[in-house]
Design an enzyme around this catalytic site. Sequence first.
Site, short mmCIF file in Angstrom:
data_model
loop_
_atom_site.label_atom_id
_atom_site.label_comp_id
_atom_site.label_asym_id
_atom_site.label_seq_id
_atom_site.Cartn_x
_atom_site.Cartn_y
_atom_site.Cartn_z
N ASP A 34 -8.75 59.91 5.72
CA ASP A 34 -7.85 61.07 5.76
C ASP A 34 -6.66 60.81 6.69
OD1 ASP A 34 -8.98 63.12 4.05
OD2 ASP A 34 -10.70 63.10 5.43
N ASP A 179 -12.53 67.81 -2.59
CA ASP A 179 -12.52 67.48 -1.16
C ASP A 179 -12.42 68.74 -0.33
OD1 ASP A 179 -12.13 66.32 1.32
OD2 ASP A 179 -10.16 65.47 0.85
C1 DX5 Z 1 -9.39 67.85 4.86
C2 DX5 Z 1 -9.78 66.45 4.49
C3 DX5 Z 1 -11.21 66.31 4.03
C4 DX5 Z 1 -12.22 66.74 5.03
C5 DX5 Z 1 -13.60 66.76 4.44
O1 DX5 Z 1 -8.04 67.92 5.08
O2 DX5 Z 1 -8.98 66.00 3.43
O3 DX5 Z 1 -11.44 65.00 3.56
O4 DX5 Z 1 -12.23 65.94 6.16
O5 DX5 Z 1 -14.45 67.20 5.42
P1 DX5 Z 1 -15.60 68.26 5.16
O6 DX5 Z 1 -16.57 67.61 4.21
O7 DX5 Z 1 -16.14 68.45 6.51
O8 DX5 Z 1 -14.99 69.49 4.59
ZN ZN Z 2 -9.55 64.14 2.34
#
Ligand code: DX5
Ligand code: ZN
Length: 226
Positions: A34, A179
């Site tokens: 990310d 996501d």
């Molecule tokens: C949010 C990110 C995600 C996030 C996913 O902006 O793109 O990839 O980190 O994390 P969880 O699974 O904790 O929602």
């Molecule tokens: Zn992400």
Amino acid sequence: MVEISTSILSVKKGKESKTFFALEAAKTDYFHIDVMDGKFVEKDTYQTMIEYASYIRRISNAPLDVHLMVQDIKQAVDDFCAVQPNIITFHLEACKDEEEVWKTIEYIKQNNCKVGISVKPNTNIEEIYKYLPYIHMCLVMTVEPGKGGQTYLSEMTQKVKTLKEYIDNNQIEIDIEVDGGINLRTAPEVKQAGANILVAGTAILNAVDYKVIIDELKCPIGDVSI
Ligand code: DX5
Ligand code: ZN
């Protein structure tokens, strides 16, 4: 087949290398990187993600799934191509016009990388239709991009269904990734709706056993009794 892309955004400081080795051993299908620039979203993870991605590239053969939440996409493509990602996904909302979207698709492909386009929760899915035959993946954000650990937005299930119907009706070969807020409670409905790559951060990193949670998230619809 459903695949799991583990987001390493919320990896605990000091536990990085142990966690990356364990995820590799647990056979995550992808490492989800990310990338945030402090402009497109508030947080800035840019340098940290370059470090993490380079480290993972050295210890694992698992593909890197790079999610760019940045304004300057071209610069980020240059920086992240150095770690040989399998796919780079950029946000439709980060492009000023259609021409920039087409140029970005082309630029990523020239770097021998697959291309994904992501849409934020408030962006209509129809806005992405014209690009679908030319890209490899559509990432439907199921939370507002910017941080891990948020709650799945239930209205996104219908968005995934609409997208899946469109790609099936038009016989387009493309992955649908979701996501944000994916866990054992929300995974069945996104899979049912048509997503085939599930990003999960918190749900995996907080689990006792990475292999067990990854297998449970993947398992066929209807098999989980939660
Ligand atoms: C949010 C990110 C995600 C996030 C996913 O902006 O793109 O990839 O980190 O994390 P969880 O699974 O904790 O929602
Ligand atoms: Zn992400």
